[in-house]
Motif scaffolding. Sequence first.
Motif, PDB file in Angstrom:
ATOM      1  N   ASP A   1      36.559  41.935  43.149  1.00 48.02           N
ATOM      2  CA  ASP A   1      37.375  42.823  42.369  1.00 48.02           C
ATOM      3  C   ASP A   1      38.889  42.567  42.547  1.00 48.02           C
ATOM      4  O   ASP A   1      39.406  43.750  43.031  1.00 48.02           O
ATOM      5  CB  ASP A   1      36.810  44.028  42.724  1.00 48.02           C
ATOM      6  CG  ASP A   1      37.031  44.976  41.346  1.00 48.02           C
ATOM      7  OD1 ASP A   1      37.270  44.554  40.212  1.00 48.02           O
ATOM      8  OD2 ASP A   1      36.674  46.389  41.464  1.00 48.02           O
ATOM      9  N   PRO A   2      39.456  41.605  42.411  1.00 44.93           N
ATOM     10  CA  PRO A   2      40.956  41.491  42.605  1.00 44.93           C
ATOM     11  C   PRO A   2      41.631  42.254  41.316  1.00 44.93           C
ATOM     12  O   PRO A   2      40.993  42.357  40.382  1.00 44.93           O
ATOM     13  CB  PRO A   2      41.237  39.942  42.558  1.00 44.93           C
ATOM     14  CG  PRO A   2      40.264  39.445  41.708  1.00 44.93           C
ATOM     15  CD  PRO A   2      38.955  40.108  42.162  1.00 44.93           C
ATOM     16  N   GLY A   3      42.717  42.730  41.418  1.00 45.60           N
ATOM     17  CA  GLY A   3      43.489  43.489  40.405  1.00 45.60           C
ATOM     18  C   GLY A   3      44.189  42.492  39.493  1.00 45.60           C
ATOM     19  O   GLY A   3      44.077  41.185  39.578  1.00 45.60           O
ATOM     20  N   LEU A   4      44.964  43.066  38.409  1.00 46.36           N
ATOM     21  CA  LEU A   4      45.769  42.195  37.500  1.00 46.36           C
ATOM     22  C   LEU A   4      47.058  41.706  38.219  1.00 46.36           C
ATOM     23  O   LEU A   4      47.622  42.360  38.878  1.00 46.36           O
ATOM     24  CB  LEU A   4      45.977  42.899  36.306  1.00 46.36           C
ATOM     25  CG  LEU A   4      44.557  43.210  35.256  1.00 46.36           C
ATOM     26  CD1 LEU A   4      45.049  44.076  34.152  1.00 46.36           C
ATOM     27  CD2 LEU A   4      43.867  42.078  34.978  1.00 46.36           C
ATOM     28  N   THR A   5      47.682  40.571  37.909  1.00 44.84           N
ATOM     29  CA  THR A   5      48.877  39.923  38.055  1.00 44.84           C
ATOM     30  C   THR A   5      49.756  40.873  37.312  1.00 44.84           C
ATOM     31  O   THR A   5      49.324  41.499  36.113  1.00 44.84           O
ATOM     32  CB  THR A   5      49.240  38.842  38.038  1.00 44.84           C
ATOM     33  OG1 THR A   5      48.837  38.444  36.711  1.00 44.84           O
ATOM     34  CG2 THR A   5      48.155  37.918  38.896  1.00 44.84           C
ATOM     35  N   ASP A   6      51.183  40.971  37.420  1.00 43.24           N
ATOM     36  CA  ASP A   6      52.125  41.502  36.439  1.00 43.24           C
ATOM     37  C   ASP A   6      51.947  40.857  35.217  1.00 43.24           C
ATOM     38  O   ASP A   6      52.055  41.339  33.916  1.00 43.24           O
ATOM     39  CB  ASP A   6      53.627  41.118  36.957  1.00 43.24           C
ATOM     40  CG  ASP A   6      53.926  41.958  37.979  1.00 43.24           C
ATOM     41  OD1 ASP A   6      53.230  42.872  38.246  1.00 43.24           O
ATOM     42  OD2 ASP A   6      54.712  41.791  38.710  1.00 43.24           O
ATOM     43  N   GLN A   7      51.599  39.468  35.156  1.00 45.43           N
ATOM     44  CA  GLN A   7      51.258  38.608  33.793  1.00 45.43           C
ATOM     45  C   GLN A   7      50.217  39.322  33.192  1.00 45.43           C
ATOM     46  O   GLN A   7      50.111  39.332  31.993  1.00 45.43           O
ATOM     47  CB  GLN A   7      51.272  37.228  34.105  1.00 45.43           C
ATOM     48  CG  GLN A   7      50.705  36.377  32.843  1.00 45.43           C
ATOM     49  CD  GLN A   7      50.620  34.955  33.207  1.00 45.43           C
ATOM     50  OE1 GLN A   7      51.418  34.387  33.775  1.00 45.43           O
ATOM     51  NE2 GLN A   7      49.786  34.391  32.266  1.00 45.43           N
ATOM     52  N   GLY A   8      49.221  39.537  33.866  1.00 50.17           N
ATOM     53  CA  GLY A   8      47.858  40.112  33.343  1.00 50.17           C
ATOM     54  C   GLY A   8      48.076  41.470  32.691  1.00 50.17           C
ATOM     55  O   GLY A   8      47.616  41.550  31.652  1.00 50.17           O
TER      56      GLY A   8
END
Length: 206
Positions: free
Chosen positions: A26-33
């Motif tokens: 369950d990793p989070g979103l990157t800034d790009q995401g």
Amino acid sequence: MERLLVLVRHGQSEWNLKNLFTGWKDPGLTDQGVAEAHKAGEQLRDLKLNFDLAFTSVLSRAQKTLGIILEELDQIGLETLKDQALNERDYGDLTGMNKDEAREKFGEEQVHIWRRSYDIPPPGGESLKMTAERVLPYYKAEILPRVLSGKRTIVAAHGNSLRSLIMELEGLSPEEILKRELGTGTPIIYRLDEDGKVISVQDLAA
């Protein structure tokens, strides 16, 4: 009566960026995401689309993507159903492993088979066929009836859970769906007839 179904893969995650097998982690979103999710919401807003209902997985990258899209549509608080049936394919023993490292450990050909065959799962994980066997019953029981009743519906999920849906919607073979690449944070808009058959499809990546 309009029967609208929009599918969107989550925006780029931290593990996408690191080229790791993610699966049910369950990793989070990157800034790009995050930016991709905002763009998806803007695209749908520009088309004057809004929704009566949303579905997503139990994984935060899909939920966060959906939340940003709904924020752009001024639809925060939309009724949202979450279910692990829509989770990404479980990569089993490959989960968390860098894809290049996996090729070094198991061999290029074996990793390619695990990633791109329809019915051969990685050790301890799911094949795309197994993923479809949990996604499609949920779609037919929970999502499709609501779409057919006229509820404009958005599904924010994952590359392989969405491939399962696209295979069903577009009548694709296992070989065809395995070649289908889904961009992160890109909506695909389907309009269905009264039997659930696709009348039109619009991929906003195109």
